[in-house]
Design an enzyme around this catalytic site. Structure first.
Site, PDB file in Angstrom:
ATOM      1  N   GLY A  26      -0.591   6.136   1.944  1.00 13.30           N
ATOM      2  CA  GLY A  26       0.819   5.985   1.592  1.00 13.30           C
ATOM      3  C   GLY A  26       1.714   6.522   2.681  1.00 13.30           C
ATOM      4  N   ASN A  27       2.961   6.664   2.368  1.00  8.60           N
ATOM      5  CA  ASN A  27       3.892   7.253   3.335  1.00  8.60           C
ATOM      6  C   ASN A  27       4.931   8.086   2.592  1.00  8.60           C
ATOM      7  OD1 ASN A  27       6.339   5.529   2.761  1.00  8.60           O
ATOM      8  ND2 ASN A  27       4.817   3.950   3.255  1.00  8.60           N
TER       9      ASN A  27
END
Ligand code: C5P
Length: 411
Positions: free
Chosen positions: A208-209
């Site tokens: 993810g980020n």
């Protein structure tokens, strides 16, 4: 600046009306006073003329004849303060034989009425019925307070603080003006992507980020406030952030880049603009495991993740036949000012976007609940504008610019 007509009627609370007039004047408005004959026993002509530097309108007959029409014509707002029970009845009945009721009857501007009287008169069914009728016709009633009354009794019927009365009346004026000004994005459809995609590794892990979705959602909210029909596509945005969206924004929730691509391709159809503020993962694990990956206790080995490229949604839309007339991409970059501008411009060209909003990201800059600093570049890399401040401020600036771009595009 507006022209406010203050109608004064004959109750003891009339002594507070000059303060209402003063408040309007202090806010920069031009005030005219119309008074009933009975009210002059409480506040005389010379007071009104001293405060407003113009004659007070009282007489309808003779020389005053044209004046009533004139006051009704020039008023942007009429406020009757105080309004006696008698005046409420006259307004409800459509009478026009004193300067106050006549001006109200002849005027198309918003009307605010602040009743004040003995509580028995206020609570009388006839008065309550008149108030109901006036409300039904769109008159704004400022309810009387409870407290000490002029008669020495106490109860409901007291005129509220004149400063508050003026403030409420000016809010009505503002509302009326807002409702008359066409919103800059009325009739437009804007698609906004927000948040960060998550690419599953196995049922419990993902790549993810750090995107919170705040900037994208602030843009979606600003577009909705500007009158646009907004379709938001959100990836993994926390409910506490998503709940800030105004009613009416259509939200499609997605998880992965592939889901975001599909949702975006669908939602951009017929839209006027796409703002691609989401942080979309460039890579995803080639194969998401269907059961949780376990470590082998007998060795120190770690698995190797094989990644594959995700589609570039912006580029795909930007070069497609369903491309909206206006496409704005985002670029979160690290580096010097010159570097991030160069990266941004290159990105706009490659992805077929009209503009690219570049922001510098890093520790405590850009992501999350923080201030932001965005440069808007066109596809040639020229700086169009720079927005710094809260994410709401930036969104408002960007949406104002978007409205200008759309207005300048041929439909
Ligand atoms: O190439 P980069 O990821 O920096 O580009 C950022 C812009 O491209 C953003 O507007 C982002 O939403 C969009 N993007 C995309 N699809 C991807 C990666 C980024 O639409 N796979």
């Amino acid at each position: 600046m507006a022209t406010v007509v203050v109608g004064v009627t004959g109750g003891v609370a009339a002594f507070k009306a000059p303060i209402v007039v003063r408040e309007f004047q202090r806010a920069g408005h031009d005030v005219y006073v119309a008074a009933t004959r009975a009210s002059l026993n409480f506040v005389g002509r010379s007071t009104w003329e001293g405060i407003t530097s113009r004659p007070v309108a009282v007489d309808i007959a003779g020389e005053g004849r044209a004046e009533h029409v004139e006051l009704a014509r020039i008023a942007d707002l009429i406020i009757v303060v105080p309004a006696t029970a008698n005046t409420l009845a006259r307004l409800a009945g459509g009478f026009a034989d004193d300067m106050v009721s006549l001006t109200v009857l002849a005027c198309a501007a918003p009307v605010v009425v602040a009743p004040a009287m003995h509580s028995n008169m206020w609570l009388a069914p006839a008065t309550q019925e008149n108030v109901r009728l006036l409300r039904e016709r769109g008159v704004h009633i400022i309810e009387p307070d409870a407290g000490a009354l002029g008669s020495g009794d106490s109860g409901v019927g007291r005129l509220p603080d004149p400063v508050l009365i003026a403030r409420r009346a000016l809010a009505v004026l503002q509302q009326h003006r807002d409702a008359q000004t066409p919103l800059p994005l009325a009739g437009r459809t804007v698609v906004v992507t927000a948040g960060g995609t998550r690419e599953p590794i196995d049922p419990v892990r993902f790549l993810g980020n750090r995107s919170s979705g705040r900037q994208g959602l602030a843009i979606a909210a600003a577009a909705a406030r500007a009158g646009a029909r907004v379709r938001a596509i959100t990836a993994n945005v926390d409910d506490s952030v998503a709940n800030t969206l105004p009613d009416g924004v259509e939200v499609t929730r997605v998880g992965t880049a592939l889901q975001m691509r599909d949702a975006t391709m669908e939602q951009v159809r017929g839209a006027d603009a796409l703002i691609m503020a989401a942080a979309v993962a460039d890579f995803r694990p080639e194969q998401a495991q269907t059961s949780k990956m376990k470590k082998d206790p007998t060795t120190q080995d770690a698995p190797t993740l094989r990644l594959v490229r995700n589609p570039d949604i912006l580029a795909q839309v930007g070069h497609s036949s369903i491309r909206p007339p206006l496409v704005i991409g985002f670029a979160a970059e690290t580096g010097t000012d010159e570097e991030i501008i160069a990266f941004g411009a290159d990105k706009a060209t490659r992805k077929g976007a009209d503009y690219i909003a570049v922001n510098r990201v890093g520790d405590r800059v850009g992501f999350g609940n923080v201030h932001n600093d965005i440069r808007l570049l066109d596809a040639s890399g020229a700086l169009v504008d720079r927005y710094a401040g809260s994410k709401d401020d930036i969104a408002a600036g960007l949406i104002a610019q978007l409205a200008t771009f759309l207005a300048n595009l041929k439909r």
